[in-house]
Design a protein around this motif. Structure first.
Motif, PDB file in Angstrom:
ATOM      1  N   ILE A  54      15.354  91.776  67.641  1.00  0.00           N
ATOM      2  CA  ILE A  54      14.800  93.007  67.062  1.00  0.00           C
ATOM      3  C   ILE A  54      15.171  94.226  67.893  1.00  0.00           C
ATOM      4  CG2 ILE A  54      12.588  92.725  68.282  1.00  0.00           C
ATOM      5  CD1 ILE A  54      13.103  94.200  64.728  1.00  0.00           C
ATOM      6  N   GLU A  55      15.300  94.059  69.216  1.00  0.00           N
ATOM      7  CA  GLU A  55      15.627  95.195  70.083  1.00  0.00           C
ATOM      8  C   GLU A  55      17.039  95.715  69.796  1.00  0.00           C
ATOM      9  OE1 GLU A  55      12.997  92.221  72.290  1.00  0.00           O
ATOM     10  OE2 GLU A  55      14.878  92.155  71.160  1.00  0.00           O
ATOM     11  N   ALA A  56      18.013  94.795  69.833  1.00  0.00           N
ATOM     12  CA  ALA A  56      19.399  95.189  69.552  1.00  0.00           C
ATOM     13  C   ALA A  56      19.537  95.692  68.119  1.00  0.00           C
ATOM     14  CB  ALA A  56      20.336  94.003  69.789  1.00  0.00           C
ATOM     15  N   GLY A  57      18.789  95.066  67.204  1.00  0.00           N
ATOM     16  CA  GLY A  57      18.826  95.497  65.806  1.00  0.00           C
ATOM     17  C   GLY A  57      18.309  96.909  65.626  1.00  0.00           C
ATOM     18  N   THR A  58      17.278  97.270  66.398  1.00  0.00           N
ATOM     19  CA  THR A  58      16.724  98.626  66.314  1.00  0.00           C
ATOM     20  C   THR A  58      17.724  99.653  66.834  1.00  0.00           C
ATOM     21  OG1 THR A  58      14.481  97.762  66.606  1.00  0.00           O
ATOM     22  CG2 THR A  58      14.807 100.116  67.009  1.00  0.00           C
ATOM     23  N   LEU A  98      17.008 108.703  59.983  1.00  0.00           N
ATOM     24  CA  LEU A  98      17.364 108.620  61.408  1.00  0.00           C
ATOM     25  C   LEU A  98      16.147 108.882  62.286  1.00  0.00           C
ATOM     26  CD1 LEU A  98      19.283 108.598  63.863  1.00  0.00           C
ATOM     27  CD2 LEU A  98      19.806 111.006  63.335  1.00  0.00           C
ATOM     28  N   ILE A  99      15.387 109.898  61.949  1.00  0.00           N
ATOM     29  CA  ILE A  99      14.186 110.234  62.729  1.00  0.00           C
ATOM     30  C   ILE A  99      13.202 109.061  62.710  1.00  0.00           C
ATOM     31  CG2 ILE A  99      12.174 111.756  62.862  1.00  0.00           C
ATOM     32  CD1 ILE A  99      13.988 113.974  61.664  1.00  0.00           C
ATOM     33  N   ILE A 100      12.995 108.477  61.529  1.00  0.00           N
ATOM     34  CA  ILE A 100      12.072 107.341  61.407  1.00  0.00           C
ATOM     35  C   ILE A 100      12.560 106.160  62.247  1.00  0.00           C
ATOM     36  CG2 ILE A 100      11.138 105.615  59.806  1.00  0.00           C
ATOM     37  CD1 ILE A 100      11.224 107.824  57.629  1.00  0.00           C
ATOM     38  N   ALA A 101      13.854 105.852  62.149  1.00  0.00           N
ATOM     39  CA  ALA A 101      14.411 104.735  62.922  1.00  0.00           C
ATOM     40  C   ALA A 101      14.279 104.979  64.421  1.00  0.00           C
ATOM     41  CB  ALA A 101      15.878 104.524  62.547  1.00  0.00           C
ATOM     42  N   SER A 102      14.473 106.223  64.835  1.00  0.00           N
ATOM     43  CA  SER A 102      14.411 106.564  66.259  1.00  0.00           C
ATOM     44  C   SER A 102      13.000 106.437  66.820  1.00  0.00           C
ATOM     45  CB  SER A 102      14.923 107.991  66.475  1.00  0.00           C
ATOM     46  OG  SER A 102      16.264 108.129  66.041  1.00  0.00           O
ATOM     47  N   LEU A 103      12.002 106.528  65.954  1.00  0.00           N
ATOM     48  CA  LEU A 103      10.601 106.463  66.401  1.00  0.00           C
ATOM     49  C   LEU A 103      10.012 105.055  66.312  1.00  0.00           C
ATOM     50  CD1 LEU A 103       9.248 109.767  64.801  1.00  0.00           C
ATOM     51  CD2 LEU A 103       9.610 109.318  67.239  1.00  0.00           C
ATOM     52  N   LEU A 104      10.735 104.105  65.749  1.00  0.00           N
ATOM     53  CA  LEU A 104      10.221 102.735  65.616  1.00  0.00           C
ATOM     54  C   LEU A 104       9.769 102.123  66.946  1.00  0.00           C
ATOM     55  CD1 LEU A 104      12.668 101.131  63.006  1.00  0.00           C
ATOM     56  CD2 LEU A 104      10.296 101.854  62.650  1.00  0.00           C
TER      57      LEU A 104
END
Length: 300
Positions: free
Chosen positions: A171-175, A227-233
């Motif tokens: 999940i880390e690399a995927g994020t 992009l903003i949403i993904a960056s805040l996950l």
């Protein structure tokens, strides 16, 4: 005289090597891999200067090989565009055979070096080179979906660093992959906007609607929001060992608003200048985001 000629020859070879591997782009991509590596190291996977050096050289070879193959395949297209006609192959300074040899050697060296770190790193590097040269590049003159396809190899470097550090893809690399994946759409569509006329000469499709219109600008805004949403996950606590503090999340959110502001500006103005500004902001965004992630990790 001979010494001067030899020096000039070596300098020109070095400059052509830089250009065919797109050194500036390769180094910026390499920064993403190093950032991913620093985010991946921990007590179980300790930092190693040796691994970092191999990742740096192997990563440069990986990106350089993709760019060199691209320039061999697109030599005729490059000769039609003002920004690319002076590249080594279309200008005639380097033959396609020599460029192909350089690309092949870089591929072998890059994949081999990354294999010494772990097999997964080598695999992802090989996948990146294959997708970029064999799928993305041919599609550029066929459909604007080439940007979507190109976003896959383009998103690998950030993730690759984590895999090099841990030997695992989770999940880390995927994020990290997801963040850089969404980032590429506003970035490359902005480039496609202000270079629209040059791309048009070569029949290259970059913009999602095929035109510099509100539809394209709206999609740039939407992908910036993704992009903003993904960056805040990572602040939400379900991305495994990859997480950021609330303070870092605020900084990342502000960076996102900064980029979103210029995406909206492009929607309002729809000018080449606004698109170029957004492109420059997007480059700063991804670099600053990675720095925030790294600093936050080591200050906690």
């Amino acid at each position: 005289m001979n010494a001067a000629k030899n020096t000039l020859s070596l300098k020109s070879i070095f400059l052509d090597f830089k250009e065919i591997t797109k050194a500036g782009l390769a180094i910026s991509v390499l920064f993403s891999s190093i950032a991913g590596y620093l985010l991946g190291v921990d007590s179980e996977h300790p930092f190693s200067w040796g691994v970092l050096a191999v990742l740096a050289v192997g990563g440069y070879c990986m990106v350089g090989a993709s760019n060199a193959f691209n320039q061999v395949i697109e030599k005729d297209i490059d000769s039609l565009m003002d920004r690319t006609k002076n590249r080594p192959v279309p200008s005639g300074r380097m033959s396609p055979k020599v460029a192909l040899l350089v690309a092949s050697l870089l591929t072998i060296v890059g994949v081999a070096l990354l294999y010494t770190i772990n097999a997964k790193s080598a695999m992802f590097a090989a996948i990146s080179i294959f997708l970029y040269t064999s799928v993305y590049t041919p599609l550029k003159t066929v459909t604007s979906l080439s940007v979507f396809v190109g976003a896959f190899p383009g998103a690998i470097p950030f993730m690759l660093g984590w895999v090099a550090a841990t030997g695992e893809f989770g999940i880390e690399a995927g994020t990290l992959f997801l963040i850089q994946f969404f980032w590429q759409f506003p970035h490359f569509w902005a480039i496609g906007w202000f270079l629209y006329e040059d791309y048009e000469k070569a029949g290259i499709f970059m913009l999602p609607t095929g035109k510099k219109d509100k539809g394209t600008a709206l999609q740039i805004i939407l992908y910036t929001i993704w992009l903003i949403i993904a960056s805040l996950l990572p602040v939400l606590g379900f991305t495994g060992q990859l997480f950021i503090s609330p303070i870092a999340a605020v900084l990342v959110f502000l960076l996102g608003l900064w980029m979103l502001f210029y995406a909206v500006k492009l929607y309002q103005l729809r000018t080449a200048k606004a698109a170029r500004t957004l492109m420059l902001v997007s480059v700063s965004y991804i670099s600053l985001l990675q720095i925030v992630f790294i600093v936050d990790k080591f200050l906690r």
